[in-house]
Design a protein around this motif. Structure first.
Motif, PDB file in Angstrom:
ATOM      1  N   PHE A   1       0.855  -1.179   0.000  1.00 59.88           N
ATOM      2  CA  PHE A   1       0.000   0.000   0.000  1.00 59.88           C
ATOM      3  C   PHE A   1       0.897   1.236   0.000  1.00 59.88           C
ATOM      4  O   PHE A   1       1.868   1.308   0.761  1.00 59.88           O
ATOM      5  N   PRO A   2       0.610   2.227  -0.843  1.00 61.64           N
ATOM      6  CA  PRO A   2       1.530   3.352  -1.018  1.00 61.64           C
ATOM      7  C   PRO A   2       1.466   4.346   0.143  1.00 61.64           C
ATOM      8  O   PRO A   2       0.506   4.388   0.917  1.00 61.64           O
ATOM      9  N   GLU A   3       2.499   5.167   0.214  1.00 63.01           N
ATOM     10  CA  GLU A   3       2.490   6.294   1.134  1.00 63.01           C
ATOM     11  C   GLU A   3       1.532   7.363   0.605  1.00 63.01           C
ATOM     12  O   GLU A   3       1.224   7.409  -0.582  1.00 63.01           O
TER      13      GLU A   3
ATOM     14  N   LEU B   1      -8.800   9.133   3.717  1.00 59.80           N
ATOM     15  CA  LEU B   1      -9.523   7.887   3.556  1.00 59.80           C
ATOM     16  C   LEU B   1      -8.995   6.810   4.500  1.00 59.80           C
ATOM     17  O   LEU B   1      -9.756   6.060   5.119  1.00 59.80           O
ATOM     18  N   LEU B   2      -7.666   6.748   4.631  1.00 56.78           N
ATOM     19  CA  LEU B   2      -7.060   5.741   5.495  1.00 56.78           C
ATOM     20  C   LEU B   2      -7.352   6.018   6.964  1.00 56.78           C
ATOM     21  O   LEU B   2      -7.487   5.091   7.767  1.00 56.78           O
TER      22      LEU B   2
ATOM     23  N   ASN C   1       1.973   6.312   5.947  1.00 57.07           N
ATOM     24  CA  ASN C   1       3.296   5.784   5.631  1.00 57.07           C
ATOM     25  C   ASN C   1       3.229   4.519   4.789  1.00 57.07           C
ATOM     26  O   ASN C   1       4.254   3.912   4.481  1.00 57.07           O
ATOM     27  N   GLY C   2       2.037   4.110   4.420  1.00 49.06           N
ATOM     28  CA  GLY C   2       1.879   2.910   3.613  1.00 49.06           C
ATOM     29  C   GLY C   2       2.000   1.659   4.462  1.00 49.06           C
ATOM     30  O   GLY C   2       1.865   1.688   5.690  1.00 49.06           O
TER      31      GLY C   2
ATOM     32  N   PRO D   1       0.889 -11.503   7.699  1.00 52.22           N
ATOM     33  CA  PRO D   1      -0.453 -11.485   7.111  1.00 52.22           C
ATOM     34  C   PRO D   1      -1.324 -10.314   7.522  1.00 52.22           C
ATOM     35  O   PRO D   1      -2.434 -10.175   7.001  1.00 52.22           O
ATOM     36  N   LEU D   2      -0.887  -9.470   8.458  1.00 58.02           N
ATOM     37  CA  LEU D   2      -1.716  -8.361   8.923  1.00 58.02           C
ATOM     38  C   LEU D   2      -0.875  -7.098   9.002  1.00 58.02           C
ATOM     39  O   LEU D   2       0.274  -7.134   9.447  1.00 58.02           O
ATOM     40  N   GLU D   3      -1.448  -5.972   8.563  1.00 62.90           N
ATOM     41  CA  GLU D   3      -0.719  -4.709   8.573  1.00 62.90           C
ATOM     42  C   GLU D   3      -1.688  -3.566   8.864  1.00 62.90           C
ATOM     43  O   GLU D   3      -2.812  -3.532   8.357  1.00 62.90           O
ATOM     44  N   PHE D   4      -1.241  -2.647   9.721  1.00 62.00           N
ATOM     45  CA  PHE D   4      -1.988  -1.423   9.977  1.00 62.00           C
ATOM     46  C   PHE D   4      -1.452  -0.355   9.019  1.00 62.00           C
ATOM     47  O   PHE D   4      -0.332   0.131   9.180  1.00 62.00           O
TER      48      PHE D   4
END
Length: 653
Positions: free
Chosen positions: A449-451, A461-462, A496-497, A489-492
């Motif tokens: 996911f981009p910065e 949106l994020l 900062n992407g 498998p999980l990311e917040f």
């Protein structure tokens, strides 16, 4: 006497007679209808206001949004257009019944959509409740149904649209109502928000043509990414009595919350059985909470002995609940509970949904059955087992090679080749992708996911943090992402992407012998593997439909494909079987899609096994039959009558 053993006499006779109620799935399982969308467009007098930017009226903004939707919508989508308030003047007789289906639901008709919307002239009242009731009758299929309501104000007619939306949701219709408010005040926003909440949808504001176009496109894409269930109809039974027999294929059933389904599966001698189950949660289930977990088990239907048991993981957010089980010879497959099940010609399959709470009535259940022939040679000589302790590094990001739009379900997942792809998801969406994996190969996946710049549209949106999830599934949809350092498998995700990644074990036949790690045991054959990417829904955000979160998906196959094991034919395996079901070698059947879920540790499996009922049981004598075959069954049952201390299927007292 337990219910299981009280019915075992009849069941045994049915097994001996090869069970007349056998169901065999077609080679290409029947598929339920594709998702359908009805856009309900406000054409009331207030839409003539010229405050939508650049001198445009609100009606002009709506026309532009619908035209852009017609242009960008894929040819295969099914969409219709309903309007209200454009046929009768305000407060004139019939103004509160003024709603018209301008374009019937069907494959997108771009000319009809643009022509019909161009002809609209705002003039009348706002009968939203009447329009919603009519829209619910516009759908032509049985798949997921979505309504996108575009309105610039409160309703001016009865019935009240909020109770109408709740009524439609309570009828068990697989219906979602998203609402876009165009330049609305606080009072109108409250009413429109109520409609979305009651209709299992989401509300979003739009203040001009650009925002309305984005919101309508986003909501439409969400509706077409709904999960479409697939399979040959079948009806499992709550107990073992009367359970239908299913052969290799994909089936579609329903299962009650905290319920149990039973099926019989014929298994020729020496073969292994791969089973996957997918429970599709009801509309609105993605609003939060977990859906419990699945326990799947196989039994000898004559003795009640449990053969294999596996527990599936929980599903959080919008993802389906999935589970899988591998049943085979005890000297080949790890995790078996009773070696006495070897050679059983027909097995009883149990799918047990342990729900964490109430989620409505029956839910769709996809059941996938695959069989695999025995191999020639000793198991240890077939393929080398993967090293459970090896750490597999993450892929490095590369430049994207193209774009892709993931599907809303396993069955229609786009088939990818190694490379990097650009896609986008909205909050609350789950997207699926497929890739073929061969013997000896590893599937490596990465999602980036981009910065975003501080204060930018993507940053807003994020929000503070957005939870994202990545999962990898085998051909029967079993989650096979390794734990530990070989998977993230999980990311917040924030401004900062963020990145998620996973690399599976190499596909090896001998992996099935693993006794500790199910995610390795189920990387035991080649075929179509799946990638599932989810962006979780915020608990409080009110503008989740306002935009798409871009993501780059990178997939690769590590290692050279090998020849794999040498499969024997059924006729080469000694020991007779009552089965009449033809076998399907795993190496030749990547087509039937499969399942997934986070695997659990053996301690958890044993705990689940212990929680199942167990006890003593004895069969009542069977009356003397008139046919030789029934006499044979009688002898077997009488011999079994002395057997004690047998475990029985879960949930049977």
């Amino acid at each position: 006497m337990s219910r299981f053993f009280a019915t075992s006499t009849a069941l045994a006779a049915a097994v001996a007679l090869t069970i007349a109620s056998t169901v065999t799935a077609a080679a290409s399982p029947a598929t339920s209808e594709a998702p359908e969308l009805v856009v309900v467009l406000d054409s009331s007098g207030s839409m003539a206001e010229t405050d939508a930017g650049n001198g445009q009226t609100r009606m002009d903004a709506a026309k532009q949004a619908v035209t852009d939707l017609a242009t960008s919508t894929p040819d295969t989508t099914r969409i219709g257009l309903r309007t209200y308030g454009d046929g009768v003047d305000s407060q004139a007789p019939g103004s509160c019944e003024d709603t018209t289906l301008r374009v019937p639901v069907g494959p997108v008709d771009r000319d009809a959509l643009t022509t019909q919307v161009d002809d609209l002239t705002p003039r009348g009242d706002t009968p939203i409740g009447t329009a919603l009731l009519a829209a619910a009758t516009d759908f032509t299929g049985t798949g997921p149904q979505s309504v996108v309501l575009v309105s610039d104000g409160e309703p001016t007619c009865d019935p009240d649209p909020c109770p109408v939306a709740a009524q439609l949701a309570d009828q068990g219709i697989d219906l979602r109502i998203d609402v876009i408010g165009l330049l609305v005040d606080d009072a109108a926003r409250d009413v429109l928000q109520c409609i979305a909440d009651a209709g299992n949808g989401t509300y979003v504001d739009a203040t001009d043509a650009a925002e309305l176009t984005t919101a309508l496109d986003t909501s439409a894409r969400r509706s077409f990414r709904g999960y479409v269930t697939t399979g040959e109809p079948v009806e499992g039974t709550p107990t073992s009595e009367g359970a239908p027999t299913v052969g290799p294929g994909q089936y579609l059933d329903t299962i009650p919350v905290s319920g149990t389904n039973h099926y019989l599966v014929d298994l020729p001698p020496g073969q292994s059985l791969h089973v996957g189950a997918t429970i599709v949660r009801a509309p609105g289930a993605e609003r939060g909470g977990v859906s419990g977990f699945l326990i799947m088990a196989t039994y000898d239907p004559l003795t009640g002995d449990r053969c294999f048991l596996e527990q599936g993981g929980t599903a959080v957010g919008p993802t389906p609940l999935t589970g899988a089980l591998l049943h085979g010879p005890s000297d080949e497959v790890g995790g078996g509970l009773d070696a006495g099940c070897d050679g059983v010609g027909t097995v009883l399959l149990e799918v047990d949904w342990r729900s964490a709470g109430s989620e409505g009535d029956d839910h769709p259940l996809e059941l996938l059955i695959q069989t695999e022939d025995a191999v020639r040679g000793a198991p240890a000589e077939v393929t080398p087992v993967a090293d459970r302790d090896e750490v597999y590094p993450a892929l490095e990001p590369v430049e994207p090679s193209g774009t892709v739009q993931g599907s809303g379900d396993f069955a229609t997942a786009p088939l990818l080749t190694p490379g990097a792809y650009e896609d986008g998801l909205r909050k609350g969406e789950t997207s699926y992708y497929a890739i073929e994996v061969g013997w000896g190969q590893q599937l490596a996946v990465r999602a980036d996911f981009p910065e975003s710049a501080d204060g930018s549209e993507l940053d807003q949106l994020l929000g503070r943090q957005t939870i994202t999830n990545l999962a990898v599934y085998n051909p029967v949809r079993k989650s096979v992402a390794p734990f530990g350092d070989s998977s993230s498998p999980l990311e917040f995700v924030d401004r900062n992407g963020g990145s998620l990644w996973s690399t599976t074990h190499p596909v090896a036949w001998t992996n099935r012998g693993e006794t500790v790690y199910p995610e390795q045991r189920h990387v035991a054959r080649p075929g179509t593997y799946y990638v599932q990417l989810t962006v979780q829904r915020d608990s409080t955000s009110s503008d989740e439909l306002a935009g798409t979160i871009p993501v780059q998906l990178t997939v690769d196959l590590l290692g050279e494909e090998t020849a794999g094991p040498d499969y024997a034919t059924t006729s080469e395996v000694d020991e007779p079987s009552s089965s009449t079901q033809a076998s399907t070698p795993a190496s030749a059947s990547p087509a039937a899609e499969p399942t997934a879920v986070d695997p659990s540790e053996p301690a958890q499996l044993e705990a689940a096994a212990a929680s199942a009922d167990s006890g003593l049981g004895a069969l009542l004598p069977v009356l003397v039959g008139v046919a030789a075959l029934l006499l044979i069954v009688l002898v077997g049952l009488m011999a079994f009558g002395v057997v004690s201390t047998r475990r029985r299927p879960t949930g049977e007292g």
